[in-house]
Motif scaffolding. Structure first.
Motif, PDB file in Angstrom:
ATOM      1  N   VAL A  38       0.768  -1.195  -0.014  1.00  0.00           N
ATOM      2  CA  VAL A  38       0.005  -0.008  -0.011  1.00  0.00           C
ATOM      3  C   VAL A  38       0.864   1.189  -0.142  1.00  0.00           C
ATOM      4  O   VAL A  38       1.839   1.364   0.965  1.00  0.00           O
ATOM      5  CB  VAL A  38      -0.889   0.146   1.215  1.00  0.00           C
ATOM      6  CG1 VAL A  38      -1.817   1.383   1.124  1.00  0.00           C
ATOM      7  CG2 VAL A  38      -1.951  -1.276   1.433  1.00  0.00           C
ATOM      8  N   ARG A  39       0.751   2.033  -0.945  1.00  0.00           N
ATOM      9  CA  ARG A  39       1.606   3.259  -1.317  1.00  0.00           C
ATOM     10  C   ARG A  39       1.158   4.305  -0.317  1.00  0.00           C
ATOM     11  O   ARG A  39       0.016   4.234   0.277  1.00  0.00           O
ATOM     12  CB  ARG A  39       1.682   3.646  -2.543  1.00  0.00           C
ATOM     13  CG  ARG A  39       2.373   2.442  -3.669  1.00  0.00           C
ATOM     14  CD  ARG A  39       3.832   2.153  -3.249  1.00  0.00           C
ATOM     15  NE  ARG A  39       4.399   1.327  -4.127  1.00  0.00           N
ATOM     16  CZ  ARG A  39       5.586   1.024  -4.002  1.00  0.00           C
ATOM     17  NH1 ARG A  39       6.315   1.030  -2.932  1.00  0.00           N
ATOM     18  NH2 ARG A  39       5.911  -0.200  -5.046  1.00  0.00           N
ATOM     19  N   ALA A  40       2.042   5.476  -0.067  1.00  0.00           N
ATOM     20  CA  ALA A  40       1.492   6.492   0.749  1.00  0.00           C
ATOM     21  C   ALA A  40       0.555   7.249   0.426  1.00  0.00           C
ATOM     22  O   ALA A  40      -0.365   7.683   1.195  1.00  0.00           O
ATOM     23  CB  ALA A  40       3.084   7.451   0.696  1.00  0.00           C
ATOM     24  N   ASP A  41      -0.052   7.085  -0.949  1.00  0.00           N
ATOM     25  CA  ASP A  41      -1.297   7.749  -1.282  1.00  0.00           C
ATOM     26  C   ASP A  41      -2.408   6.990  -1.443  1.00  0.00           C
ATOM     27  O   ASP A  41      -3.559   7.055  -1.859  1.00  0.00           O
ATOM     28  CB  ASP A  41      -1.048   8.206  -2.725  1.00  0.00           C
ATOM     29  CG  ASP A  41      -0.652   7.164  -3.756  1.00  0.00           C
ATOM     30  OD1 ASP A  41      -0.659   6.102  -3.428  1.00  0.00           O
ATOM     31  OD2 ASP A  41      -0.625   7.674  -4.960  1.00  0.00           O
ATOM     32  N   GLY A  42      -2.432   5.790  -0.681  1.00  0.00           N
ATOM     33  CA  GLY A  42      -3.469   4.682  -0.658  1.00  0.00           C
ATOM     34  C   GLY A  42      -3.519   3.854  -1.788  1.00  0.00           C
ATOM     35  O   GLY A  42      -4.411   2.827  -1.671  1.00  0.00           O
ATOM     36  N   THR A  43      -2.681   3.961  -2.812  1.00  0.00           N
ATOM     37  CA  THR A  43      -2.830   2.981  -3.992  1.00  0.00           C
ATOM     38  C   THR A  43      -2.223   1.630  -3.410  1.00  0.00           C
ATOM     39  O   THR A  43      -1.284   1.674  -2.875  1.00  0.00           O
ATOM     40  CB  THR A  43      -1.713   3.569  -5.277  1.00  0.00           C
ATOM     41  OG1 THR A  43      -1.939   5.036  -5.464  1.00  0.00           O
ATOM     42  CG2 THR A  43      -1.889   2.622  -6.339  1.00  0.00           C
ATOM     43  N   ARG A  44      -3.046   0.718  -3.842  1.00  0.00           N
ATOM     44  CA  ARG A  44      -2.593  -0.807  -3.519  1.00  0.00           C
ATOM     45  C   ARG A  44      -1.861  -1.454  -4.741  1.00  0.00           C
ATOM     46  O   ARG A  44      -2.574  -1.340  -5.748  1.00  0.00           O
ATOM     47  CB  ARG A  44      -3.879  -1.414  -3.292  1.00  0.00           C
ATOM     48  CG  ARG A  44      -4.558  -1.021  -1.883  1.00  0.00           C
ATOM     49  CD  ARG A  44      -5.916  -1.568  -1.609  1.00  0.00           C
ATOM     50  NE  ARG A  44      -5.836  -2.823  -0.903  1.00  0.00           N
ATOM     51  CZ  ARG A  44      -5.817  -4.015  -1.527  1.00  0.00           C
ATOM     52  NH1 ARG A  44      -6.338  -4.278  -2.848  1.00  0.00           N
ATOM     53  NH2 ARG A  44      -5.965  -5.195  -0.793  1.00  0.00           N
ATOM     54  N   GLU A  45      -0.740  -2.206  -4.638  1.00  0.00           N
ATOM     55  CA  GLU A  45      -0.005  -2.689  -5.736  1.00  0.00           C
ATOM     56  C   GLU A  45       0.290  -4.081  -5.481  1.00  0.00           C
ATOM     57  O   GLU A  45       0.706  -4.436  -4.325  1.00  0.00           O
ATOM     58  CB  GLU A  45       1.213  -1.983  -5.495  1.00  0.00           C
ATOM     59  CG  GLU A  45       2.240  -2.274  -6.634  1.00  0.00           C
ATOM     60  CD  GLU A  45       3.831  -1.364  -6.645  1.00  0.00           C
ATOM     61  OE1 GLU A  45       4.605  -2.072  -6.400  1.00  0.00           O
ATOM     62  OE2 GLU A  45       3.647  -0.245  -6.863  1.00  0.00           O
ATOM     63  N   GLU A  46      -0.307  -4.939  -6.386  1.00  0.00           N
ATOM     64  CA  GLU A  46       0.064  -6.271  -6.435  1.00  0.00           C
ATOM     65  C   GLU A  46       1.581  -6.610  -6.299  1.00  0.00           C
ATOM     66  O   GLU A  46       2.310  -6.039  -6.947  1.00  0.00           O
ATOM     67  CB  GLU A  46      -0.563  -7.067  -7.373  1.00  0.00           C
ATOM     68  CG  GLU A  46      -2.152  -6.845  -7.562  1.00  0.00           C
ATOM     69  CD  GLU A  46      -3.001  -7.455  -6.188  1.00  0.00           C
ATOM     70  OE1 GLU A  46      -2.348  -8.514  -5.861  1.00  0.00           O
ATOM     71  OE2 GLU A  46      -3.937  -6.932  -5.973  1.00  0.00           O
ATOM     72  N   VAL A  47       1.866  -7.826  -5.458  1.00  0.00           N
ATOM     73  CA  VAL A  47       3.347  -8.132  -5.512  1.00  0.00           C
ATOM     74  C   VAL A  47       3.311  -9.741  -6.113  1.00  0.00           C
ATOM     75  O   VAL A  47       2.350 -10.290  -6.062  1.00  0.00           O
ATOM     76  CB  VAL A  47       3.932  -8.307  -4.183  1.00  0.00           C
ATOM     77  CG1 VAL A  47       3.886  -6.751  -3.610  1.00  0.00           C
ATOM     78  CG2 VAL A  47       3.358  -8.937  -3.209  1.00  0.00           C
ATOM     79  N   PRO A  48       4.312 -10.191  -6.763  1.00  0.00           N
ATOM     80  CA  PRO A  48       4.376 -11.494  -7.266  1.00  0.00           C
ATOM     81  C   PRO A  48       4.334 -12.537  -6.465  1.00  0.00           C
ATOM     82  O   PRO A  48       4.660 -12.342  -5.460  1.00  0.00           O
ATOM     83  CB  PRO A  48       5.845 -11.262  -8.150  1.00  0.00           C
ATOM     84  CG  PRO A  48       6.440  -9.989  -8.184  1.00  0.00           C
ATOM     85  CD  PRO A  48       5.752  -9.221  -7.006  1.00  0.00           C
ATOM     86  N   GLU A  49       3.615 -13.460  -6.786  1.00  0.00           N
ATOM     87  CA  GLU A  49       3.797 -14.814  -6.230  1.00  0.00           C
ATOM     88  C   GLU A  49       5.141 -15.504  -6.135  1.00  0.00           C
ATOM     89  O   GLU A  49       5.935 -15.207  -7.138  1.00  0.00           O
ATOM     90  CB  GLU A  49       2.810 -15.922  -6.883  1.00  0.00           C
ATOM     91  CG  GLU A  49       1.307 -15.681  -6.587  1.00  0.00           C
ATOM     92  CD  GLU A  49       1.074 -15.920  -5.567  1.00  0.00           C
ATOM     93  OE1 GLU A  49       1.405 -16.813  -4.833  1.00  0.00           O
ATOM     94  OE2 GLU A  49      -0.068 -14.828  -4.996  1.00  0.00           O
TER      95      GLU A  49
END
Length: 233
Positions: free
Chosen positions: A95-106
Motif C-alpha cells: 500500500v503506497r503512501a497515497d493509498g494505492t494498492r500494488e500487487e506483488v508477485p507470487e
C-alpha cells in the motif's frame, strides 16, 4: 602509446575481477565458500564480482548437488529471495503512501521449484502480544530496525491470534527504507515479504484462517527506531 596503456590497464582490470570470481568459485567447489557476509543482504548492494557467483549457486539443482554445497545454495537463494517483494497465495499487497494498492508477485512465479522460506524456529515465535479477534487490539509503538542477521530472520515485533487481516506501516523511519514480512507462528511459514518500503508505505496481509500470525521489520538502510502501526483491515 596512451591508447595502448589505457587498453592494457582495462585488460588487467578485467583479468583481476575475473580472477576474484574464479578463485571464489574454485574455493566453493571444495565447500570453502561462505556467503555469510552477504546473507540477508540486499542483492543490489552485493559487489558485482560476487553477483554472478551467487546467481550460479542459487540456480543449481539442489537435489543433485553435493552435500557440501547445499548450504551455500540455500544461502545464495536467500540473498535473492529477500531482495525483492513476493507473496504466497495472494496473501499480501503493498500500500503506497497515497493509498494505492500494488500487487506483488507470487513466490512460486518468481522462484519456480524453490521452497518458500521457513522462519528460523527460534525467531518464529515470541510471546503473544495480544489475543485478537476481528476489530480487536492493534499495535502502535517504536520498533528497532536493524539489518537482518546472517542465516536467520529478524524476530517479530508483534504477534496476534485471529484471521490475519492486518495493515502494517511506518510513519517514521530512521533512514531511506525499511522491510516488512509476515509469517505463521505455528510453522514459521512465510506469507509475504516486501523490502524497500519508504516512510508512509506499508504492507497489507489478508488471510482468512484463524491462527497466530507475526510481523517483523528490518532495514537495508539506516538502522534505528521506527514508529510502526499494525491496524485491522
Amino acid at each position: 602509446m596512451k591508447k595502448m596503456k589505457k587498453g592494457l590497464s582495462l585488460l588487467l582490470t578485467v583479468i583481476f575481477v575475473m580472477s576474484l570470481s574464479v578463485s571464489a568459485f574454485a574455493n566453493s567447489t571444495s565447500g570453502e565458500l561462505s556467503l555469510v557476509d552477504y546473507a540477508n543482504m540486499d542483492f543490489a548492494s552485493v559487489p558485482d564480482n560476487m553477483k554472478e557467483i551467487i546467481l550460479d549457486y542459487a540456480y543449481m539443482d539442489i537435489a543433485s548437488a553435493p552435500d557440501n554445497l547445499k548450504e551455500t545454495i540455500l544461502e545464495a537463494r536467500n540473498i535473492i529471495i529477500y531482495s525483492q517483494a513476493w507473496t504466497v497465495d495472494g496473501a499480501c499487497v503493498v500500500v503506497r503512501a497515497d493509498g494505492t494498492r500494488e500487487e506483488v508477485p507470487e513466490f512460486s512465479e518468481l522462484f519456480p521449484g524453490w521452497d518458500v522460506p521457513i522462519i528460523n524456529a527460534q525467531n518464529a515465535r515470541v510471546a503473544d502480544t495480544a489475543i485478537i479477534t476481528r476489530g480487536g487490539p492493534t499495535f502502535s509503538d517504536w520498533v528497532t530496525l536493524s539489518a537482518p542477521p546472517p542465516n536467520t530472520n529478524t524476530p517479530p515485533f508483534f504477534t496476534w491470534y485471529g484471521d490475519g487481516m492486518k495493515y502494517t506501516y511506518a510513519s517514521i523511519i530512521p533512514g531511506a527504507t525499511y522491510n516488512l514480512g509476515y509469517h505463521l507462528v505455528s510453522t514459521g511459514q512465510s506469507l509475504g515479504w516486501k523490502p524497500g518500503l519508504v516512510q508512509g508505505e506499508g504492507f497489507e496481509m489478508r488471510v482468512g484462517a484463524t491462527t497466530t500470525y507475526a510481523v517483523r521489520a528490518s532495514t537495508y538502510s539506516t538502522t534505528g527506531s521506527a514508529y510502526i502501526y499494525v491496524n485491522n483491515i
